[in-house]
Design an enzyme around this catalytic site. Structure first.
Site, short mmCIF file in Angstrom:
data_model
loop_
_atom_site.label_atom_id
_atom_site.label_comp_id
_atom_site.label_asym_id
_atom_site.label_seq_id
_atom_site.Cartn_x
_atom_site.Cartn_y
_atom_site.Cartn_z
N GLU A 174 0.74 -1.24 -0.09
CA GLU A 174 0.07 0.07 -0.16
C GLU A 174 0.91 1.38 0.13
O GLU A 174 0.29 2.28 0.52
CB GLU A 174 -0.94 -0.04 1.35
CG GLU A 174 -1.98 -1.08 1.20
CD GLU A 174 -3.00 -0.71 0.36
OE1 GLU A 174 -3.88 0.08 0.27
OE2 GLU A 174 -3.54 -2.02 -0.33
N HIS A 250 -4.59 1.67 7.32
CA HIS A 250 -3.10 2.13 7.24
C HIS A 250 -2.34 2.59 8.38
O HIS A 250 -2.85 3.03 9.12
CB HIS A 250 -2.93 2.98 5.87
CG HIS A 250 -3.44 2.81 4.53
ND1 HIS A 250 -4.12 3.36 3.69
CD2 HIS A 250 -3.09 1.49 3.81
CE1 HIS A 250 -4.48 2.69 2.54
NE2 HIS A 250 -3.83 1.58 2.74
N CYS A 368 -2.89 11.26 3.63
CA CYS A 368 -3.18 10.50 2.52
C CYS A 368 -2.97 11.25 1.20
O CYS A 368 -2.74 10.82 0.27
CB CYS A 368 -4.72 10.17 2.44
SG CYS A 368 -5.07 8.97 3.78
#
Length: 444
Positions: A174, A250, A368
């Protein structure tokens, strides 16, 4: 030579919508079916990026993906004209259409993992696009991501680009959302922290039970090998499976680092003290480990406010600042903690709040939206200069958004054939503004 940590923010694409595609991401699921405002989303992102550039930070922009992704829809059997492909998909498989229309590439923390030249054996900046195999709507991004990164960081003398890892859950990757770097100065060798959710090849190892662990140890180790990192430059840390099951999909939802500061929740990791000792062994500098206790900020409040999905940046003055979403101001426990943090003996001296609600409602905060790239001034000069934020680019991109973006989009609108024309027209013009070349499939 001067060194910087640049931030490359994702430009929000024209199809920004709330389809609730991300299982394990509480905000994404809870806001499914809201009406989105792509124009406002793009402008909120541009405002944040411009504010950082105005503070003297090196700030770039990364182009969005082409959506709707008709090539994927054709790969899975929909045929005929472009309009017919959308119509068929909307009728027979609306969730697949939604996946092929997602603007999730705005969250460039998932675009790639980046290792600066100070850490790598060949002295180059390394990029590995994340394969994002855990989520269908993101798994179709890596090839275009690689092309956009190569067009942005194009000089092979300074930049080394890798292909994404094999597209299998054993190598679920990721990107930078599960990676941070601690150092004394950005230009000095540092320690790269690779945070993983599970060991794919060890069935007896701890793992979450409710939500998926999107990052594997195997993927993190593969990226470290590709980036030519020494063992002394790496620490591999397992994220606490219990917090993954509470919506921490995450690591950048529960921890963030910058230079000699690691800011994290007390429940963020497994074997926390053991790993802190390893970091101290491998990085000989004064370090600040700021652990936020559950008694002051519950996991639920951390996830709702995105306290840890903040950016910690070092201004040219040397002052360290937190860039937080306004949601942190609106949460009493989190706001109280941030005010207390400024009174503690740490390098963090200021909190700046930004409205990024269009992104937040889809499960992505300030951290993000950016990919961090530690660089020296020669590397910054080698970047595609048309991607770097300044007054001219800010004005031009705002006009571009005004010209091409809708201010209202529902999931039903994704079947509108006009959206294909609008999106491709916008992206074709964007590649000219940012001098990217033919990065999109429709241009090739």
């Amino acid at each position: 030579m001067k060194h910087f940590e640049a931030n490359f923010d994702g430009l929000v694409g024209p199809t920004h919508n709330y389809a609730g595609l991300s299982f394990g991401n509480v905000a994404s699921l809870s806001n499914a079916a809201l009406v989105s405002n792509p124009k406002a989303a793009a402008k909120q992102g541009l405002q944040k990026a411009k504010a950082l550039a105005d503070m003297g930070m090196v700030q770039g922009m990364l182009a969005p993906q082409e959506r709707p992704d008709l090539y994927t829809l054709r790969r899975i059997g929909f045929s005929g004209s472009d309009a017919n492909v959308l119509k068929q998909a909307a009728k027979e498989a609306p969730m697949l259409l939604n996946a092929c229309c997602s603007a999730s590439s705005m969250w460039t923390a998932n675009a790639a993992t980046v290792s600066p030249s100070a850490d790598t054996r060949d002295g180059k900046l390394h990029f590995t696009p994340a394969n994002l195999v855990d989520k269908l709507h993101r798994s179709i991004e890596p090839l275009t991501t690689g092309r956009i990164l190569t067009a942005t960081f194009s000089d092979p003398h300074y930049f080394h680009h890798h292909s994404h890892l094999p597209e299998h859950n054993s190598f679920g990757d990721e990107g930078a959302a599960n990676h941070t770097r601690l150092c004394n100065e950005y230009g000095h060798a540092g320690v790269e922290l690779f945070v993983y959710g599970q060991e794919a090849t060890n069935p007896n190892a701890p793992k979450p039970q409710k939500y998926p662990a999107r990052q594997t140890l195997e993927a993190s180790m593969a990226v470290a090998r590709l980036h030519q990192l020494e063992e002394d430059n790496c620490v591999f840390i397992q994220q606490n499976p219990d917090v993954i099951d509470q919506g921490v999909f995450h690591n950048d939802v529960i921890a963030v680092g910058n230079q000699n500061v690691l800011f994290y929740h007390e429940q963020a990791f497994l074997n926390t003290q053991h790993k802190i000792d390893e970091i101290k062994r491998k990085l000989d500098t004064e370090l600040y480990f700021i652990e936020v206790p559950t008694a002051k900020v519950a996991i639920n409040d951390a996830v709702k406010s995105y306290l840890f999905n903040t950016q910690i940046i070092t201004l040219p003055s040397g002052e360290m600042v937190i860039v937080a979403p306004t949601d942190c101001q609106e949460n009493p426990a989190v706001f109280a903690y941030l005010n207390e943090l400024l009174t503690l003996n740490t390098p963090i001296k200021q909190v700046l709040y930004f409205d990024v609600k269009q992104s937040m409602q889809n499960g992505g905060g300030p951290a993000c939206l950016r990919l961090r790239v530690a660089m020296n001034e020669m590397e910054v000069a080698a970047v595609n200069q048309h991607t770097l934020m300044n007054d001219a680019l800010f004005a031009r991109l705002n006009l571009w958004v005004d010209k091409h973006y809708r201010d209202r989009l529902t999931t039903q609108d994704l079947a509108d054939p006009q959206l294909i024309i609008e999106s491709r027209t916008a992206l074709d013009e964007l590649t000219q503004i940012m001098k990217l070349g033919s990065v999109y499939q429709f241009q090739r």
